[in-house]
Scaffold this motif. Structure first.
Motif, PDB file in Angstrom:
ATOM      1  N   UNK A  13       0.824  -1.209   0.000  1.00 63.04           N
ATOM      2  CA  UNK A  13       0.000   0.000   0.000  1.00 63.04           C
ATOM      3  C   UNK A  13       0.857   1.258   0.000  1.00 63.04           C
ATOM      4  N   UNK A  14       2.070   1.153   0.525  1.00 60.40           N
ATOM      5  CA  UNK A  14       2.978   2.296   0.600  1.00 60.40           C
ATOM      6  C   UNK A  14       4.408   1.810   0.454  1.00 60.40           C
ATOM      7  N   UNK A  15       5.174   2.475  -0.388  1.00 62.69           N
ATOM      8  CA  UNK A  15       6.604   2.220  -0.513  1.00 62.69           C
ATOM      9  C   UNK A  15       7.350   3.493  -0.123  1.00 62.69           C
ATOM     10  N   UNK A  74      -2.127   2.671  -4.176  1.00 61.21           N
ATOM     11  CA  UNK A  74      -0.885   2.670  -3.403  1.00 61.21           C
ATOM     12  C   UNK A  74      -0.011   3.863  -3.733  1.00 61.21           C
ATOM     13  N   UNK A  75       0.887   4.190  -2.806  1.00 57.97           N
ATOM     14  CA  UNK A  75       1.686   5.408  -2.893  1.00 57.97           C
ATOM     15  C   UNK A  75       3.176   5.084  -2.740  1.00 57.97           C
ATOM     16  N   UNK A  76       3.976   5.746  -3.549  1.00 57.70           N
ATOM     17  CA  UNK A  76       5.433   5.756  -3.405  1.00 57.70           C
ATOM     18  C   UNK A  76       5.850   7.111  -2.864  1.00 57.70           C
ATOM     19  N   UNK A  77       6.634   7.130  -1.790  1.00 52.01           N
ATOM     20  CA  UNK A  77       7.226   8.351  -1.252  1.00 52.01           C
ATOM     21  C   UNK A  77       8.736   8.203  -1.331  1.00 52.01           C
ATOM     22  N   UNK A  78       9.381   9.132  -2.033  1.00 47.31           N
ATOM     23  CA  UNK A  78      10.821   9.054  -2.244  1.00 47.31           C
ATOM     24  C   UNK A  78      11.450  10.427  -2.052  1.00 47.31           C
ATOM     25  N   UNK A  79      12.593  10.461  -1.390  1.00 47.07           N
ATOM     26  CA  UNK A  79      13.314  11.711  -1.196  1.00 47.07           C
ATOM     27  C   UNK A  79      14.618  11.661  -1.984  1.00 47.07           C
ATOM     28  N   UNK A  80      14.984  12.781  -2.588  1.00 46.38           N
ATOM     29  CA  UNK A  80      16.299  12.880  -3.215  1.00 46.38           C
ATOM     30  C   UNK A  80      16.673  14.345  -3.409  1.00 46.38           C
ATOM     31  N   UNK A  81      17.886  14.576  -3.868  1.00 43.72           N
ATOM     32  CA  UNK A  81      18.384  15.929  -4.069  1.00 43.72           C
ATOM     33  C   UNK A  81      17.882  16.505  -5.385  1.00 43.72           C
TER      34      UNK A  81
END
Length: 211
Positions: free
Chosen positions: A88-90, A140-147
């Protein structure tokens, strides 16, 4: 192993805003110490954490035991340990620092695996954009952090090309850490930094698979 820093904090804030049903299945890819995975587990979700580093896997398991939270921790390269599963979430805080390495150098080794990501910083990001959508359930949702050095517009375009609705939901500027300070001249020669920049912008990308 990657210790929690400002990018982890930024992604934790985004996680706190996501509505998660009790018992939702969450995947944390590149878990490091397990900080994000444990935040999700505190919300009565079923969390799987993955990391390629043996040390990170041991630390994440220890932190879960110490916190008294259930956490499935697997060792492997990105999504390899969870092929055939859906979530459901990545969550992911992947390596994203551009690195001055030869084109044929392959993947980084040792501690540099936690941050080095090829000449444009997208060595891992592009794999996530390709592979994560297949592991998301409808809605479903993908949450990703980057520069922002890694071009968030490219991330958005590649996620949208797979059918996800994607946008940047959080931004924060932070001073350079030791790695970026040591590479500032190289980044300027590459045109990734202007002459007077001494900080970077972090972004959180949210991508959702339509129901």
């Amino acid at each position: 192993m990657y210790a929690p820093q400002e990018d982890t904090e930024l992604l934790t804030g985004a996680l706190s805003e996501e509505p998660l049903a009790r018992g939702a299945d969450v995947l944390d890819v590149g878990t490091g110490s397990g900080a994000l995975a444990l935040e999700a587990a505190r919300r009565d979700t079923r969390v799987t954490a993955v990391d390629v580093s043996r040390r990170a896997v041991c630390v994440a398991r220890w932190n879960a035991r110490r916190a008294g939270l259930p956490l499935r921790v697997l060792r492997g390269n990105l999504f390899d340990p969870v092929r055939g599963e859906s979530f459901d979430l990545i969550l992911t805080n992947p390596p994203y620092v551009p690195a001055p390495v030869p084109a044929d150098a392959g993947e980084p080794r040792g501690s540099a695996r936690a941050w080095d990501a090829g000449g444009d910083g997208r060595l891992v990001l592009d794999r996530i954009c390709r592979e994560a959508p297949a592991l998301l359930r409808p809605g479903g949702v993908l949450l990703m952090v980057h520069s922002a050095l890694c071009d968030p517009d490219t991330t958005l375009a590649r996620l949208r090309a797979t059918g996800l609705k994607a946008s940047v939901t959080r931004r924060r500027r932070i001073p350079f850490g030791p790695v970026l300070r040591s590479r500032a001249d190289w980044l300027r020669r590459r045109g990734l930094l202007s002459a007077d920049e001494d900080d970077e912008e972090l972004v959180v990308v949210r991508a959702e698979l339509p129901s």
